[in-house]
Scaffold this motif. Structure first.
Motif, PDB file in Angstrom:
ATOM      1  N   TYR A  39       0.869  -1.187  -0.033  1.00  0.00           N
ATOM      2  CA  TYR A  39       0.096  -0.001  -0.046  1.00  0.00           C
ATOM      3  C   TYR A  39       0.847   1.194   0.177  1.00  0.00           C
ATOM      4  CZ  TYR A  39      -2.808  -3.691   1.692  1.00  0.00           C
ATOM      5  OH  TYR A  39      -3.535  -4.885   1.588  1.00  0.00           O
ATOM      6  N   THR A  40       1.773   1.361   0.887  1.00  0.00           N
ATOM      7  CA  THR A  40       2.664   2.482   0.997  1.00  0.00           C
ATOM      8  C   THR A  40       3.509   2.852  -0.480  1.00  0.00           C
ATOM      9  OG1 THR A  40       4.573   1.185   1.840  1.00  0.00           O
ATOM     10  CG2 THR A  40       2.922   2.217   3.387  1.00  0.00           C
ATOM     11  N   SER A  41       3.939   1.638  -0.860  1.00  0.00           N
ATOM     12  CA  SER A  41       4.623   1.547  -2.310  1.00  0.00           C
ATOM     13  C   SER A  41       3.912   2.070  -3.422  1.00  0.00           C
ATOM     14  CB  SER A  41       5.385   0.261  -2.606  1.00  0.00           C
ATOM     15  OG  SER A  41       4.491  -0.728  -2.849  1.00  0.00           O
ATOM     16  N   ILE A  42       2.666   1.659  -3.669  1.00  0.00           N
ATOM     17  CA  ILE A  42       1.901   2.104  -4.804  1.00  0.00           C
ATOM     18  C   ILE A  42       1.435   3.602  -4.668  1.00  0.00           C
ATOM     19  CG2 ILE A  42      -0.650   1.916  -5.527  1.00  0.00           C
ATOM     20  CD1 ILE A  42      -0.567  -1.065  -4.793  1.00  0.00           C
ATOM     21  N   LEU A  43       1.165   3.915  -3.139  1.00  0.00           N
ATOM     22  CA  LEU A  43       0.930   5.473  -2.851  1.00  0.00           C
ATOM     23  C   LEU A  43       2.264   6.257  -3.287  1.00  0.00           C
ATOM     24  CD1 LEU A  43      -0.994   5.444   0.515  1.00  0.00           C
ATOM     25  CD2 LEU A  43      -1.916   5.705  -1.908  1.00  0.00           C
ATOM     26  N   ALA A  44       3.227   5.603  -3.038  1.00  0.00           N
ATOM     27  CA  ALA A  44       4.580   6.320  -3.261  1.00  0.00           C
ATOM     28  C   ALA A  44       4.641   6.487  -4.824  1.00  0.00           C
ATOM     29  CB  ALA A  44       5.673   5.686  -2.718  1.00  0.00           C
ATOM     30  N   GLY A  45       4.228   5.391  -5.494  1.00  0.00           N
ATOM     31  CA  GLY A  45       4.513   5.563  -6.835  1.00  0.00           C
ATOM     32  C   GLY A  45       3.498   6.483  -7.647  1.00  0.00           C
ATOM     33  N   ILE A  46       2.256   6.609  -7.121  1.00  0.00           N
ATOM     34  CA  ILE A  46       1.297   7.573  -7.773  1.00  0.00           C
ATOM     35  C   ILE A  46       1.990   9.256  -7.402  1.00  0.00           C
ATOM     36  CG2 ILE A  46      -1.050   8.545  -7.201  1.00  0.00           C
ATOM     37  CD1 ILE A  46      -2.056   5.753  -6.776  1.00  0.00           C
ATOM     38  N   LEU A  47       2.183   9.343  -5.981  1.00  0.00           N
ATOM     39  CA  LEU A  47       2.871  10.558  -5.529  1.00  0.00           C
ATOM     40  C   LEU A  47       4.001  11.062  -6.430  1.00  0.00           C
ATOM     41  CD1 LEU A  47       2.734  12.809  -3.808  1.00  0.00           C
ATOM     42  CD2 LEU A  47       4.442  11.519  -2.113  1.00  0.00           C
ATOM     43  N   VAL A  48       4.895  10.010  -6.656  1.00  0.00           N
ATOM     44  CA  VAL A  48       6.025  10.387  -7.652  1.00  0.00           C
ATOM     45  C   VAL A  48       5.671  10.665  -9.097  1.00  0.00           C
ATOM     46  CG1 VAL A  48       8.112   9.351  -9.082  1.00  0.00           C
ATOM     47  CG2 VAL A  48       7.708   8.959  -6.328  1.00  0.00           C
ATOM     48  N   CYS A  49       4.408  10.195  -9.576  1.00  0.00           N
ATOM     49  CA  CYS A  49       3.958  10.535 -10.778  1.00  0.00           C
ATOM     50  C   CYS A  49       3.474  12.040 -10.830  1.00  0.00           C
ATOM     51  CB  CYS A  49       2.755   9.653 -11.245  1.00  0.00           C
ATOM     52  SG  CYS A  49       3.561   7.801 -11.765  1.00  0.00           S
ATOM     53  N   LYS A  50       2.805  12.245  -9.675  1.00  0.00           N
ATOM     54  CA  LYS A  50       2.069  13.657  -9.727  1.00  0.00           C
ATOM     55  C   LYS A  50       3.286  14.798  -9.539  1.00  0.00           C
ATOM     56  CE  LYS A  50      -0.176  16.975  -8.520  1.00  0.00           C
ATOM     57  NZ  LYS A  50      -1.061  17.831  -9.777  1.00  0.00           N
ATOM     58  N   VAL A  51       4.444  14.493  -8.628  1.00  0.00           N
ATOM     59  CA  VAL A  51       5.412  15.414  -8.428  1.00  0.00           C
ATOM     60  C   VAL A  51       6.280  15.367  -9.925  1.00  0.00           C
ATOM     61  CG1 VAL A  51       7.941  15.709  -7.439  1.00  0.00           C
ATOM     62  CG2 VAL A  51       5.920  15.093  -6.100  1.00  0.00           C
TER      63      VAL A  51
END
Length: 276
Positions: free
Chosen positions: A35-47
């Motif tokens: 869960y944390t890794s998927i959220l991190a991936g989405i956040l990185v995409c946004k950044v």
């Protein structure tokens, strides 16, 4: 002054220890990794999207002259380039240099091996596929046709299954090495949109794409299927769904890769013919 410096050092070490504990106990703790890794991936995409937009607006005259949908695609390709560089580096490490999936490693069947780091990297990739697929569907077909929807759906499903089950991570990383071709494909689009189709850079880019595609999306898939053949006694012990994914997803992607490779070869021949 010295006392203040010592206090500052102690404070920094305290924050560092707290950060390490946070990463160890939460971000890389087995129950939370998916869960944390998927959220991190989405956040990185946004950044990445915002950074590409900001940097391009101030440094590329071509960017400001594009239509709205072209600017969105420009930014979107920036995201895919960042993901491709990240996941290719991680995949090459785990497939060719790490002992995690080595045959010399006696830590259980190769099809069931995983680690917190390998799982976290896969989660970041799932986050990317979800974010990118969401943009493709939302703006369909401006960012890609049905083949992109199929590619991202199959890839995201296979990577997600490997992440949550811990099965077949080696083969997932083998397939993900094919992302090495993404930066070159994106660069070709950037050169095209900048009106540089007749430049030497465009020609060199085409040659690089040809060889990168041949190695990463044709020959590497042959190697993957050969590895599956050699370790079939281990593959067959996977869950039925995982077993199916090992054969179906790479086979479909391989077929699509061959189709695209034919188009790349045709395009390269056309470009070279114009130069003669």
């Amino acid at each position: 002054m010295i006392a203040m410096s010592s206090q500052t050092v102690m404070a920094i070490k305290s924050y560092q220890n707290q950060a390490e504990e946070l990463v160890k106990n939460y971000l890389l703790a087995d129950p939370f990794i998916p869960y944390t890794s998927i959220l991190a991936g989405i956040l990185v995409c946004k950044v990445a999207y915002d950074l590409v937009q900001l940097i391009s607006a101030f440094n590329f005259k071509t960017y400001n002259g594009l239509t709205k949908i072209q600017r969105i695609e420009w930014n979107n390709r920036g995201i895919s380039t960042v993901h491709a560089i990240f996941i290719t580096a991680i995949s090459l490490y785990f497939v060719f240099w790490s002992d995690l999936f080595s045959d010399q490693n006696i830590g259980g069947l190769v099809t069931f091996r995983s680690s917190p780091v390998s799982a976290f990297a896969l989660g970041v990739s799932v986050g990317y596929f979800l974010a990118d697929l969401g943009m493709i569907v939302w703006l369909y077909p401006s960012l890609g046709g049905i083949e992109y929807v199929v590619h991202h759906s199959l890839s995201g499903l296979a990577v997600a299954y490997s992440l949550f089950s811990g099965e077949g991570q080696l083969y997932t990383y083998m397939v993900l090495i094919s992302e090495v071709t993404t930066p070159e494909i994106n660069m070709r689009w950037y050169l095209d949109i900048a009106g540089m189709k007749r430049s030497n850079a465009y020609l060199i880019n085409g040659v690089v794409i040809f060889f990168a595609w041949l190695v990463a999306r044709v020959l590497l898939f042959v190697y993957m299927f050969y590895h599956v053949y050699l370790h079939y006694n281990q593959v067959i012990q996977m869950h039925a769904f995982g077993y199916l994914l090992v054969f179906v997803v790479p086979s479909v992607l391989a077929a699509m890769n061959l189709m695209w490779f034919g188009k790349i070869l045709k395009g390269l021949k056309k470009t070279l013919a114009k130069r003669q």
